[in-house]
Design a protein around this motif. Structure first.
Motif, PDB file in Angstrom:
ATOM      1  N   MET A   1      42.310  56.663  37.079  1.00 43.67           N
ATOM      2  CA  MET A   1      41.872  55.478  36.773  1.00 43.67           C
ATOM      3  C   MET A   1      42.279  54.192  37.478  1.00 43.67           C
ATOM      4  SD  MET A   1      40.602  53.890  33.046  1.00 43.67           S
ATOM      5  CE  MET A   1      39.494  52.508  33.134  1.00 43.67           C
ATOM      6  N   TYR A   2      41.426  53.542  38.116  1.00 50.62           N
ATOM      7  CA  TYR A   2      42.196  52.311  38.888  1.00 50.62           C
ATOM      8  C   TYR A   2      41.251  51.001  38.715  1.00 50.62           C
ATOM      9  CZ  TYR A   2      39.162  52.891  43.197  1.00 50.62           C
ATOM     10  OH  TYR A   2      38.493  52.951  44.011  1.00 50.62           O
ATOM     11  N   ALA A   3      41.634  50.015  38.922  1.00 43.49           N
ATOM     12  CA  ALA A   3      40.778  48.549  39.141  1.00 43.49           C
ATOM     13  C   ALA A   3      41.293  47.699  39.997  1.00 43.49           C
ATOM     14  CB  ALA A   3      41.046  47.955  37.601  1.00 43.49           C
ATOM     15  N   ILE A   4      40.392  47.065  40.713  1.00 43.00           N
ATOM     16  CA  ILE A   4      40.631  46.045  41.634  1.00 43.00           C
ATOM     17  C   ILE A   4      40.612  44.667  40.874  1.00 43.00           C
ATOM     18  CG2 ILE A   4      39.952  44.829  43.764  1.00 43.00           C
ATOM     19  CD1 ILE A   4      40.650  47.790  44.223  1.00 43.00           C
ATOM     20  N   VAL A   5      41.821  44.074  40.845  1.00 42.79           N
ATOM     21  CA  VAL A   5      42.000  42.830  39.895  1.00 42.79           C
ATOM     22  C   VAL A   5      42.423  41.598  40.781  1.00 42.79           C
ATOM     23  CG1 VAL A   5      44.459  43.429  39.662  1.00 42.79           C
ATOM     24  CG2 VAL A   5      42.994  42.076  37.876  1.00 42.79           C
ATOM     25  N   GLU A   6      41.884  40.597  40.520  1.00 39.36           N
ATOM     26  CA  GLU A   6      42.406  39.212  41.486  1.00 39.36           C
ATOM     27  C   GLU A   6      43.506  38.486  40.621  1.00 39.36           C
ATOM     28  OE1 GLU A   6      40.485  34.955  42.731  1.00 39.36           O
ATOM     29  OE2 GLU A   6      39.173  36.788  42.451  1.00 39.36           O
ATOM     30  N   ILE A   7      44.676  38.468  41.257  1.00 37.53           N
ATOM     31  CA  ILE A   7      45.773  37.895  40.539  1.00 37.53           C
ATOM     32  C   ILE A   7      46.230  36.773  41.693  1.00 37.53           C
ATOM     33  CG2 ILE A   7      47.952  38.131  39.772  1.00 37.53           C
ATOM     34  CD1 ILE A   7      47.473  41.003  39.499  1.00 37.53           C
ATOM     35  N   ASN A   8      46.023  35.614  41.283  1.00 31.70           N
ATOM     36  CA  ASN A   8      46.533  34.297  41.971  1.00 31.70           C
ATOM     37  C   ASN A   8      45.959  34.201  43.125  1.00 31.70           C
ATOM     38  OD1 ASN A   8      48.184  33.450  39.934  1.00 31.70           O
ATOM     39  ND2 ASN A   8      50.266  34.275  40.752  1.00 31.70           N
ATOM     40  N   GLY A   9      44.570  34.311  43.274  1.00 27.48           N
ATOM     41  CA  GLY A   9      43.762  34.500  44.550  1.00 27.48           C
ATOM     42  C   GLY A   9      43.824  35.605  45.533  1.00 27.48           C
ATOM     43  N   GLN A  10      44.575  36.750  45.172  1.00 33.66           N
ATOM     44  CA  GLN A  10      44.706  37.891  45.850  1.00 33.66           C
ATOM     45  C   GLN A  10      44.286  38.939  45.151  1.00 33.66           C
ATOM     46  OE1 GLN A  10      48.684  38.211  47.391  1.00 33.66           O
ATOM     47  NE2 GLN A  10      47.923  37.744  49.663  1.00 33.66           N
ATOM     48  N   GLN A  11      43.582  40.043  45.862  1.00 34.45           N
ATOM     49  CA  GLN A  11      43.045  41.189  45.117  1.00 34.45           C
ATOM     50  C   GLN A  11      44.307  42.428  45.147  1.00 34.45           C
ATOM     51  OE1 GLN A  11      39.155  42.170  46.841  1.00 34.45           O
ATOM     52  NE2 GLN A  11      38.658  40.172  46.438  1.00 34.45           N
ATOM     53  N   PHE A  12      44.413  43.010  44.116  1.00 31.85           N
ATOM     54  CA  PHE A  12      45.254  44.143  44.173  1.00 31.85           C
ATOM     55  C   PHE A  12      44.477  45.388  43.716  1.00 31.85           C
ATOM     56  CE2 PHE A  12      47.748  40.390  44.185  1.00 31.85           C
ATOM     57  CZ  PHE A  12      48.699  40.810  45.026  1.00 31.85           C
ATOM     58  N   LYS A  13      45.056  46.644  43.950  1.00 37.08           N
ATOM     59  CA  LYS A  13      44.664  48.076  43.421  1.00 37.08           C
ATOM     60  C   LYS A  13      45.690  48.067  42.168  1.00 37.08           C
ATOM     61  CE  LYS A  13      43.484  52.722  44.367  1.00 37.08           C
ATOM     62  NZ  LYS A  13      43.405  53.782  45.522  1.00 37.08           N
ATOM     63  N   ALA A  14      44.983  48.171  40.931  1.00 40.73           N
ATOM     64  CA  ALA A  14      46.070  48.311  39.930  1.00 40.73           C
ATOM     65  C   ALA A  14      45.638  49.811  39.292  1.00 40.73           C
ATOM     66  CB  ALA A  14      45.953  47.350  38.855  1.00 40.73           C
ATOM     67  N   GLU A  15      46.511  50.664  39.282  1.00 44.21           N
ATOM     68  CA  GLU A  15      46.863  51.954  38.734  1.00 44.21           C
ATOM     69  C   GLU A  15      48.148  52.033  37.813  1.00 44.21           C
ATOM     70  OE1 GLU A  15      45.555  55.286  41.480  1.00 44.21           O
ATOM     71  OE2 GLU A  15      46.799  54.104  42.700  1.00 44.21           O
ATOM     72  N   GLU A  16      47.840  52.774  36.646  1.00 43.87           N
ATOM     73  CA  GLU A  16      49.139  52.878  35.562  1.00 43.87           C
ATOM     74  C   GLU A  16      50.370  53.288  36.247  1.00 43.87           C
ATOM     75  OE1 GLU A  16      48.044  54.445  32.020  1.00 43.87           O
ATOM     76  OE2 GLU A  16      46.081  53.520  32.045  1.00 43.87           O
ATOM     77  N   GLY A  17      51.487  52.416  35.925  1.00 41.88           N
ATOM     78  CA  GLY A  17      52.671  53.122  36.687  1.00 41.88           C
ATOM     79  C   GLY A  17      53.040  52.401  37.857  1.00 41.88           C
ATOM     80  N   LYS A  18      52.070  51.673  38.717  1.00 41.06           N
ATOM     81  CA  LYS A  18      52.216  51.471  39.909  1.00 41.06           C
ATOM     82  C   LYS A  18      52.875  49.920  39.723  1.00 41.06           C
ATOM     83  CE  LYS A  18      49.570  50.435  44.217  1.00 41.06           C
ATOM     84  NZ  LYS A  18      48.331  50.445  44.821  1.00 41.06           N
ATOM     85  N   LYS A  19      53.863  49.700  40.829  1.00 37.53           N
ATOM     86  CA  LYS A  19      54.615  48.324  40.738  1.00 37.53           C
ATOM     87  C   LYS A  19      53.817  47.572  42.048  1.00 37.53           C
ATOM     88  CE  LYS A  19      59.096  49.557  38.869  1.00 37.53           C
ATOM     89  NZ  LYS A  19      60.536  49.399  39.111  1.00 37.53           N
ATOM     90  N   LEU A  20      53.695  46.232  41.493  1.00 37.53           N
ATOM     91  CA  LEU A  20      53.021  45.297  42.701  1.00 37.53           C
ATOM     92  C   LEU A  20      53.936  44.037  42.750  1.00 37.53           C
ATOM     93  CD1 LEU A  20      49.600  45.283  41.066  1.00 37.53           C
ATOM     94  CD2 LEU A  20      50.205  46.504  42.931  1.00 37.53           C
ATOM     95  N   PHE A  21      53.956  43.624  43.903  1.00 37.06           N
ATOM     96  CA  PHE A  21      54.581  42.047  44.271  1.00 37.06           C
ATOM     97  C   PHE A  21      53.534  41.125  44.560  1.00 37.06           C
ATOM     98  CE2 PHE A  21      57.745  45.278  45.601  1.00 37.06           C
ATOM     99  CZ  PHE A  21      59.043  44.615  45.152  1.00 37.06           C
ATOM    100  N   VAL A  22      53.279  40.269  43.435  1.00 38.93           N
ATOM    101  CA  VAL A  22      52.354  39.474  43.576  1.00 38.93           C
ATOM    102  C   VAL A  22      53.006  37.756  43.777  1.00 38.93           C
ATOM    103  CG1 VAL A  22      50.999  40.608  41.879  1.00 38.93           C
ATOM    104  CG2 VAL A  22      52.355  38.929  40.965  1.00 38.93           C
ATOM    105  N   HIS A  23      52.005  36.855  44.094  1.00 41.24           N
ATOM    106  CA  HIS A  23      52.707  35.578  44.245  1.00 41.24           C
ATOM    107  C   HIS A  23      53.055  35.070  42.898  1.00 41.24           C
ATOM    108  CE1 HIS A  23      51.389  34.448  48.271  1.00 41.24           C
ATOM    109  NE2 HIS A  23      49.860  34.837  48.098  1.00 41.24           N
TER     110      HIS A  23
END
Length: 105
Positions: free
Chosen positions: A1-23
């Motif tokens: 299961m994954y989701a495309i989420v908008e964080i601070n004006g950018q879109q990210f693919k979010a999966e459980e356990g994944k690390k992201l670098f956001v603004h």
């Protein structure tokens, strides 16, 4: 299961356990949880739900790992030949490292 989420004006693919670098997200501390409810698309094992503009009732819960990470230095150099004009400028982008804990559909 994954989701495309908008964080601070950018879109990210979010999966459980994944690390992201956001603004950089202001006023957060390491270890705190943050919820994002701007979910644009949800995929639950082949069942795709596309929002118009967002999916109702869906959200992504993340935990802040590091509140301030500096990116690579970018050098901007401008020059006009034979005009004695040179400008050197640079900057480093600031990011927040987050880990996706849960995708709620």
């Amino acid at each position: 299961m994954y989701a495309i989420v908008e964080i601070n004006g950018q879109q990210f693919k979010a999966e459980e356990g994944k690390k992201l670098f956001v603004h950089h997200i202001k006023d957060v501390e390491a270890g705190k949880t943050v919820e994002f409810d701007k979910v644009l698309l949800l995929d639950n094992e082949g069942t795709v739900k596309v929002g118009a503009p967002t999916v109702e009732g869906a959200k992504v819960v993340v935990e802040v790992v590091n509140p301030l990470v500096k990116g690579d230095k970018v050098i901007v150099f401008k020059m006009k030949r034979r005009k004695d004009y040179r400008k050197k400028n640079g900057h480093r982008a600031q990011f927040t490292e987050v880990e996706v804990k849960q995708v709620i559909a």
